[in-house]
Design a protein around this motif. Structure first.
Motif, PDB file in Angstrom:
ATOM      1  N   VAL A   1       0.843  -1.187   0.000  1.00 34.29           N
ATOM      2  CA  VAL A   1       0.000   0.000   0.000  1.00 34.29           C
ATOM      3  C   VAL A   1       0.882   1.242   0.000  1.00 34.29           C
ATOM      4  O   VAL A   1       1.876   1.313   0.742  1.00 34.29           O
ATOM      5  N   ILE A   2       0.546   2.200  -0.848  1.00 34.15           N
ATOM      6  CA  ILE A   2       1.145   3.543  -0.791  1.00 34.15           C
ATOM      7  C   ILE A   2       0.084   4.485  -0.239  1.00 34.15           C
ATOM      8  O   ILE A   2      -0.991   4.618  -0.823  1.00 34.15           O
ATOM      9  N   LEU A   3       0.381   5.120   0.885  1.00 32.72           N
ATOM     10  CA  LEU A   3      -0.531   6.098   1.479  1.00 32.72           C
ATOM     11  C   LEU A   3      -0.098   7.487   1.033  1.00 32.72           C
ATOM     12  O   LEU A   3       0.923   8.015   1.482  1.00 32.72           O
ATOM     13  N   ALA A   4      -0.864   8.071   0.113  1.00 32.79           N
ATOM     14  CA  ALA A   4      -0.596   9.410  -0.419  1.00 32.79           C
ATOM     15  C   ALA A   4      -1.831  10.264  -0.188  1.00 32.79           C
ATOM     16  O   ALA A   4      -2.407  10.826  -1.125  1.00 32.79           O
ATOM     17  N   GLY A   5      -2.232  10.367   1.056  1.00 34.56           N
ATOM     18  CA  GLY A   5      -3.505  10.982   1.407  1.00 34.56           C
ATOM     19  C   GLY A   5      -3.450  12.445   1.767  1.00 34.56           C
ATOM     20  O   GLY A   5      -4.443  12.988   2.280  1.00 34.56           O
ATOM     21  N   GLY A   6      -2.310  13.117   1.549  1.00 37.71           N
ATOM     22  CA  GLY A   6      -2.239  14.548   1.844  1.00 37.71           C
ATOM     23  C   GLY A   6      -2.568  14.851   3.293  1.00 37.71           C
ATOM     24  O   GLY A   6      -2.075  14.167   4.217  1.00 37.71           O
ATOM     25  N   VAL A   7      -3.417  15.853   3.532  1.00 36.01           N
ATOM     26  CA  VAL A   7      -3.736  16.270   4.894  1.00 36.01           C
ATOM     27  C   VAL A   7      -4.444  15.170   5.685  1.00 36.01           C
ATOM     28  O   VAL A   7      -4.495  15.225   6.917  1.00 36.01           O
ATOM     29  N   TRP A   8      -4.975  14.157   4.998  1.00 33.71           N
ATOM     30  CA  TRP A   8      -5.699  13.089   5.682  1.00 33.71           C
ATOM     31  C   TRP A   8      -4.791  11.962   6.162  1.00 33.71           C
ATOM     32  O   TRP A   8      -5.239  11.099   6.915  1.00 33.71           O
ATOM     33  N   SER A   9      -3.542  11.946   5.749  1.00 31.63           N
ATOM     34  CA  SER A   9      -2.656  10.837   6.122  1.00 31.63           C
ATOM     35  C   SER A   9      -2.425  10.769   7.626  1.00 31.63           C
ATOM     36  O   SER A   9      -2.325   9.686   8.203  1.00 31.63           O
ATOM     37  N   ARG A  10      -2.315  11.924   8.275  1.00 28.84           N
ATOM     38  CA  ARG A  10      -2.097  11.919   9.728  1.00 28.84           C
ATOM     39  C   ARG A  10      -3.254  11.224  10.450  1.00 28.84           C
ATOM     40  O   ARG A  10      -3.038  10.412  11.351  1.00 28.84           O
ATOM     41  N   ARG A  11      -4.482  11.510  10.047  1.00 26.33           N
ATOM     42  CA  ARG A  11      -5.636  10.908  10.719  1.00 26.33           C
ATOM     43  C   ARG A  11      -5.723   9.409  10.408  1.00 26.33           C
ATOM     44  O   ARG A  11      -6.038   8.615  11.283  1.00 26.33           O
ATOM     45  N   PHE A  12      -5.430   9.030   9.167  1.00 25.90           N
ATOM     46  CA  PHE A  12      -5.458   7.611   8.800  1.00 25.90           C
ATOM     47  C   PHE A  12      -4.439   6.828   9.624  1.00 25.90           C
ATOM     48  O   PHE A  12      -4.752   5.773  10.185  1.00 25.90           O
ATOM     49  N   LEU A  13      -3.224   7.354   9.723  1.00 25.77           N
ATOM     50  CA  LEU A  13      -2.185   6.659  10.488  1.00 25.77           C
ATOM     51  C   LEU A  13      -2.478   6.693  11.982  1.00 25.77           C
ATOM     52  O   LEU A  13      -2.186   5.729  12.705  1.00 25.77           O
TER      53      LEU A  13
END
Length: 432
Positions: free
Chosen positions: A210-222
């Motif tokens: 998986v590549i997580l390229a979620g911009g401002v949402w990556s912090r919340r996902f992680l």
């Protein structure tokens, strides 16, 4: 009002399995998918809203090496070459033009900062050079301010945010990638302690990486996975003009304004010296890690406390695979425009180049930027979750470096020799 993105017809199919899933349909994730598809790797891009609906279409479109921090310069140099190759790769125009970028200085202190940067990159084979006031006038006629000097890189340039991602997405699909819009990834599924798939609002897709390229949402996902990513949200307010006769095709940055020519004949303009900071919970949680930067730039932040704080509190920070995620509750981050900053930009710009007094503002928008403490992105593996590569935290520079950043993420997923040394972008640098 968001910029108008050239639409792309994405897939209505929902695959049960693939090799790599890219979370996030911004330009970095799309370049990663294009690279993987070109290499024959099955890949699926999952976007909670529409591709490039957030910062990938809302940025200024600058493609620059000039004034990059030294650790980030190799990626900017690699991106320049990849931007030049992009029309061949995608079979269409991404708006890339190496028309040059110039920064102008009002004070000797600002000029000294440009001189220090130029001294720091002497071995990098750049075409950057200092400018005299006369040379500024030659490159951008009609300046009314007595600038003390500037710095100029002829090989820097621009691309078009509203159609570059669309062209890349179409090419990726033509080469075998699957892109699914309006499909949020809620969390990861694991197998034997490693990535085994992703759980979406439509069900699970099995995958190996998986590549997580979620911009401002990556912090919340992680954060939902127990992983701490240090990124703070800040908002840039931008405007564009109708087509007009401007002073130059060179992109120009001043201390408190910037402008660059657009493909449609207008200009994209911003108050370069300031950002809007509607306070959110994250500013309180991790703001102290940014203390030195915030103290140095405090006068350039426009801080407010209002409804944004309450809206952010209402979004969950913990959820399960069967629960509605925050990514389904907010399909597109569409921050408000700071009208005052845009007015400042026009006042400052027209004082510097009076030709812009004739400009007619056609549109304005806000874009949310995910900023790291050192303004460098995170591109690399996430410790404790084998098979997960993170590519986020681009701090407002992701569009310009996207061709290299996306390829680097693809290299790391495949275990290939990376395009550039990824060491400056490792996640654990914030834990030391």
């Amino acid at each position: 009002m968001a910029p108008d993105i050239i639409p792309v017809e994405t897939s209505s199919d929902f695959p049960a399995a693939t090799t790599v899933v890219v979370i996030g349909g911004g330009i970095v994730g799309l370049v990663a998918a294009l690279t993987l598809a070109e290499r024959g790797v099955p890949v699926v891009v999952l976007e909670k809203g529409r591709i490039a609906g957030e910062q990938s279409s809302r940025n200024l479109g600058w493609v620059r090496k000039m004034l990059r921090p030294t650790p980030d310069l190799p990626m900017a140099q690699a991106a320049e070459g990849l931007w030049a190759e992009m029309p061949r790769r995608v079979g269409g125009d991404c708006g890339y033009r190496p028309a040059g970028i110039m920064y102008v200085a009002r004070t000797p202190a600002e000029m000294a900062a440009h001189e220090r940067w130029l001294d720091s990159v002497k071995g990098a084979s750049l075409d950057s050079r200092l400018l005299s006031p006369r040379e500024i006038t030659e490159l951008a006629p009609g300046a009314a301010e007595p600038f003390v000097g500037g710095i100029y890189t002829p090989s820097d340039g621009r691309a078009e945010p509203t159609f570059a991602s669309s062209a890349i997405a179409r090419a990726a699909m033509a080469k075998g990638a699957v892109i699914v819009e309006n499909c949020a990834v809620r969390t990861l599924s694991t197998a034997a302690g490693a990535v085994g798939g992703v759980v979406t609002e439509r069900g699970e897709i099995r995958c190996e990486q998986v590549i997580l390229a979620g911009g401002v949402w990556s912090r919340r996902f992680l954060g939902n996975l127990g992983i701490r990513l240090l990124t703070l949200p800040l908002v840039a307010s931008v405007l564009r003009t109708d087509p007009m006769q401007g002073p130059t095709d060179i992109a120009v940055g001043g201390p408190d304004f910037s402008f660059r020519k657009r493909h449609d004949g207008g200009y994209t303009i911003t108050q370069r010296g300031a950002l809007f900071a509607p306070l959110l919970l994250d500013h309180l949680l991790i703001g102290p890690r940014y203390l030195s930067t915030l103290m140095a730039q405090w006068k350039n932040l426009r801080v407010t406390l209002g409804r944004d704080f309450l809206d952010d509190l209402a979004l969950p920070r913990r959820w399960g695979p069967d629960s509605v995620s925050p990514f389904e509750l907010v399909r597109t981050m569409d921050p408000p425009v700071n009208v005052g900053l845009n007015e400042e930009a026009m006042v400052n710009l027209t004082a510097a180049w009076p030709a812009f007094r004739k400009a007619w503002v056609a549109q304005a928008w806000g874009g949310m930027i995910d900023v790291t403490p050192d303004s460098l992105p995170v591109i690399g593996p996430v410790a404790g979750i084998p098979g997960l590569i993170l590519a986020s935290g681009f701090s407002g520079h992701g569009f310009g470096t996207a061709p290299a950043a996306g390829q680097l993420a693809a290299d790391l997923v495949m275990g290939r020799v990376p395009l550039i040394d990824p060491a400056p972008y490792r996640l654990d640098r914030f834990q030391v």
